[in-house]
Every structure is written in C-alpha cells, then in structure tokens.
Scaffold this motif. Structure first.
Motif, mmCIF file in Angstrom:
data_model
loop_
_atom_site.group_PDB
_atom_site.id
_atom_site.type_symbol
_atom_site.label_atom_id
_atom_site.label_comp_id
_atom_site.label_asym_id
_atom_site.label_seq_id
_atom_site.Cartn_x
_atom_site.Cartn_y
_atom_site.Cartn_z
ATOM 1 N N SER A 70 32.196 35.373 41.889
ATOM 2 C CA SER A 70 30.863 35.982 41.985
ATOM 3 C C SER A 70 30.856 37.428 41.498
ATOM 4 O O SER A 70 29.816 38.088 41.549
ATOM 5 C CB SER A 70 30.369 35.927 43.436
ATOM 6 N N ARG A 301 28.661 32.763 38.035
ATOM 7 C CA ARG A 301 29.617 31.717 37.646
ATOM 8 C C ARG A 301 29.183 31.004 36.372
ATOM 9 O O ARG A 301 29.227 29.780 36.271
ATOM 10 C CB ARG A 301 29.822 30.738 38.807
ATOM 11 N N THR A 337 26.422 25.529 44.597
ATOM 12 C CA THR A 337 27.677 26.265 44.616
ATOM 13 C C THR A 337 28.506 25.807 45.808
ATOM 14 O O THR A 337 27.982 25.181 46.744
ATOM 15 C CB THR A 337 27.445 27.784 44.700
ATOM 16 N N HIS A 370 24.496 25.982 49.080
ATOM 17 C CA HIS A 370 25.899 26.397 49.054
ATOM 18 C C HIS A 370 26.669 25.626 50.111
ATOM 19 O O HIS A 370 26.272 25.564 51.275
ATOM 20 C CB HIS A 370 26.048 27.896 49.316
#
Length: 429
Positions: A70, A301, A337, A370
C-alpha cells in the motif's frame, strides 16, 4: 469498523522501547512460507532493467511472485534463510540499494499519474528523485523508522490523504508542506520542496529524541513535543528556504487511477492496471516491464506503464487482460483486497486469498471489501467506506458502515457479504 491510523488520539503517546521491526531488502522477515523482503521503490518509479532483476530474484530465490504494498513498494516471499547476500548483490547491481544504511527509510508515495495525463499538474516524479537522493546522503536520516512516510501529491489530492508523516501538495506557488496532524503548513517554492521535506523529517527526529519515546511516526509524539508549524518555518528559514504559513485542508483519501488507457499530451499514452489481491506472477511482472521499459507502482496495488502511444497501449490491453490483470474499471477484482492470510502468515485464521477468490464474482456490490486473516487487519484500505471481513475460528466477522458487525459461517458468507457490500454509507462515512 476500524478507524484509520490518522484518527488515533494523541492523548496517550506511544512509548517505544525498541526500533521498529519493519522488513527491508537487507533485514528479512521470517514468515510461515519462508522469508520476506520488502524493496523500497520511492514514488513507485522503476525502470525496466531493475524490474526484470526483481522478477529474476522472485524466480531464483523466492516463490515466483511479487507483492505490491500500500506504499507502492514490492515484496518477495518464500525466500530461503541463506539467500540474503545473493539478494543484496542482485538489488545493488540493479541500483535498488543506493544507500544500504538507509534502505528501509526510503518510503515515498507520489501521485502515480503525475505528468502522464492531461491534467496539466506538476510532475512530482522529479521531486521524488531529488528527495530520495537527499535522504540517502543525510546520515541523520538513517534514524527514521521503516514506517515513516513521505507523500508527494501533484495537486490532484490522491496521495495527500494517505497518512504521510511529511506531505507536499503541489499547487499555487510551489508546494504546501505539512506534518501529520497539523492544521497549518508552510508554502515553499517548488524548487525547494524536496529539501523542505528533509528539513521537516529532521525536525521530527529532534522532537522524538527530546521526547525520549522513540516515536516511529509523527502522530506518536506526545503533545508537549508536537511539531510546531512556526518552528518548522524557522527551521526552513535557517536552511535558506523561505516560506509562509497557510491553513491546511487535507484532502479526503483519494482513489488510484482507473484501470485502462490513459490519454497523455500529444500522442503519448499510459496504461493503468491493477493486480488482483496485489500479487503478480513473475511472468505478469515481466510482461509489464517489457511494454515501455518503465513502471510506476501505485499505493493502490496497481501499476502504471508510461511512455506508450495509443496504438501500442490498445494492443497491450488485450494481452494484459489475457494475463489475468485488471484493465477495466468494472472488473470485480478492482474492489477486493486481502492480507497474506494462510499459509504465509502464522497469525492468520483462514486462507483469505482463496476465500476472496471464490467469492469475487458471487458476492458483488458497490462497496470495496477487505479480507483479513486476523484482527490486525493488515493492508486494509484507507478511510471507512469499505466492508471489513475478519477471520475468526467460527467464520468471518463482517462489518460495513451503518451496519452492526455480524458473524457469518462459511456456508452463509456469499449472501452476507453481498448484503454488506450493498450498504449505502452516509455522507459522513
């Protein structure tokens, strides 16, 4: 929902009794799938030759993959315990270790589209190069922690909200410089911006020594040692940098560039792609490195490939899509993610990457999601408007803005995640 690091209270300063254990290219981290190396790439700026060296290292020494972080850095996993010397030699020859004593502190994020699109903003990549040179040449800078972050924003507000300890926001007359948590900053000339950022970092180091808490980041300083914008201005003046104090309006956390073709000036173009779960095979990496001989790794990313034309970029899009990379904004992988999870992390309670892959098309929704293997939530997005899945021994805890946290068993996960991703956040979230 977890709060962003910048929202933490300063009332109880963090007392550090040791240096940070953040991994680097020379200080490897022991993980369950082997050792891990984190290679700092300031501003994400990487030339093709160095990129190919990283791919070779992943194949020869690691598991054949590269992870994007990140902060726009690259990680190698599955390394052997005795490969450190060989890895250091490879990276040194590629120019990726310009100052071994400073390699962990070269944490610089920058606007990845700076100078590439038609926005007409300052190309802060030149600031990145100069700041990195200054950092590596300053002996005292080696005292910064591996977590200290510089953010260089070209004025579009994409990285200025990424919790930088020292931020430069281009625009107006030069750049506005501020430190984390400040409500005021110092306006400096563009030519002085990189040097001003180094002065601000030196001010933090002096304050951390005076506090005696071994703070790793600006937000960890106790209130009585908080950085003062007036002192910062005076320190800049002492270094021959003139500036004036201005109010800071920190932009909201920005989004990365949309995947696809990016129009530049004249006939130039760039490509923006996202790596599913931030992980690239060495083959995918080599494909990107060979397109123009340049890459920019993003804090989201992804990878931006500059130096292309419309014709070459359009031709490459199909090849990249066929290689499994995200090349369009509506690709469901763009909004998913995950941390490393099992088997790479011993603290993880689930193979979150496999679970995320199994549900990426079965649990759609407008909110990003996430997946975390434990309550540490490593790598979670900035801001609060995302769906948070945390593995437990009994399934996943799911939370989203405006919804209570609920526990979902594996058999109910698709429906529960779809419902959570369909939540409409309130304007304040």
């Amino acid at each position: 929902m977890p709060q962003p690091p910048s929202a933490a209270s300063r009332d109880e300063p963090v007392i550090r009794v040791r240096g940070d254990a953040c991994p680097g290219a020379l200080r490897l981290h022991a993980a369950d799938d082997g050792f891990l190396a984190r290679v700092r790439i300031p501003g994400g700026l990487l030339d093709g030759a160095a990129a190919l060296v990283l791919a070779d290292a992943a194949d020869r020494l690691g598991d054949g993959h590269l992870d994007l972080t990140s902060r726009g850095n690259a990680q190698l996993r599955g390394l052997g315990e005795s490969c450190g010397g060989e890895l250091a030699e490879l990276l040194g020859r590629a120019g990726l270790l310009p100052a071994p004593s400073h390699e962990r502190i070269r944490n610089v994020v920058a606007s990845p589209m700076a100078g590439l699109d038609r926005a007409g903003r300052v190309d802060v990549s030149a600031w990145v190069v100069e700041l990195d040179r200054l950092l590596c040449a300053e002996p005292d800078a080696a005292g910064l922690s591996g977590r200290f972050l510089f953010a260089l924003d070209d004025g579009r507000g994409d990285v200025a909200g990424l919790d930088g300890d020292v931020t430069l926001l281009a625009g107006g007359e030069g750049a506005l410089l501020w430190t984390a948590g400040a409500v005021e900053g110092v306006r400096v000339a563009g030519v002085d911006a990189p040097r001003a950022a180094l002065v601000a970092a030196g001010y933090f180091l002096d304050a951390a020594r005076a506090a005696g808490t071994r703070a790793w980041r600006v937000g960890e300083l106790p209130p009585e040692h908080a950085l003062s914008v007036r002192v910062l201005r005076d320190r800049l003046a002492g270094a021959g940098i003139s500036g004036r104090v201005e109010r800071v309006s920190v932009p909201a956390v920005g989004e990365g560039p949309e995947p696809g073709l990016v129009w530049g000036r004249g006939e130039s173009a760039a490509l923006s792609v996202v790596a599913p779960l931030g992980r690239l095979s060495s083959g995918q990496w080599r494909l990107l490195a060979g397109l123009s001989g340049r890459m920019r790794l993003t804090p989201w990313r992804g990878v931006v490939v500059p130096g292309m034309t419309e014709r070459t970029a359009r031709r490459a899009l199909g090849e990249l899509a066929g290689a499994g990379l995200v090349v369009s904004p509506d690709d469901p992988w763009r909004a998913v993610t995950a941390c490393t999870g099992r088997p790479g992390c011993g603290k993880a309670l689930a193979d979150v990457r496999a679970d995320a892959s199994g549900l990426v098309t079965r649990a759609p929704g407008p909110l990003p999601v996430h997946w975390s293997g434990c309550e540490r939530r490593c790598g979670h997005p900035r801001g609060t408007a995302w769906v948070d899945l945390v593995a437990t021994p009994d399934g996943y805890e799911i939370s989203a803005p405006g919804r209570p946290t609920a526990l979902a068993a594996q058999s109910d996960l698709a429906a529960a995640l779809t419902a959570a991703r369909s939540t409409t956040p309130s304007p304040s979230q």
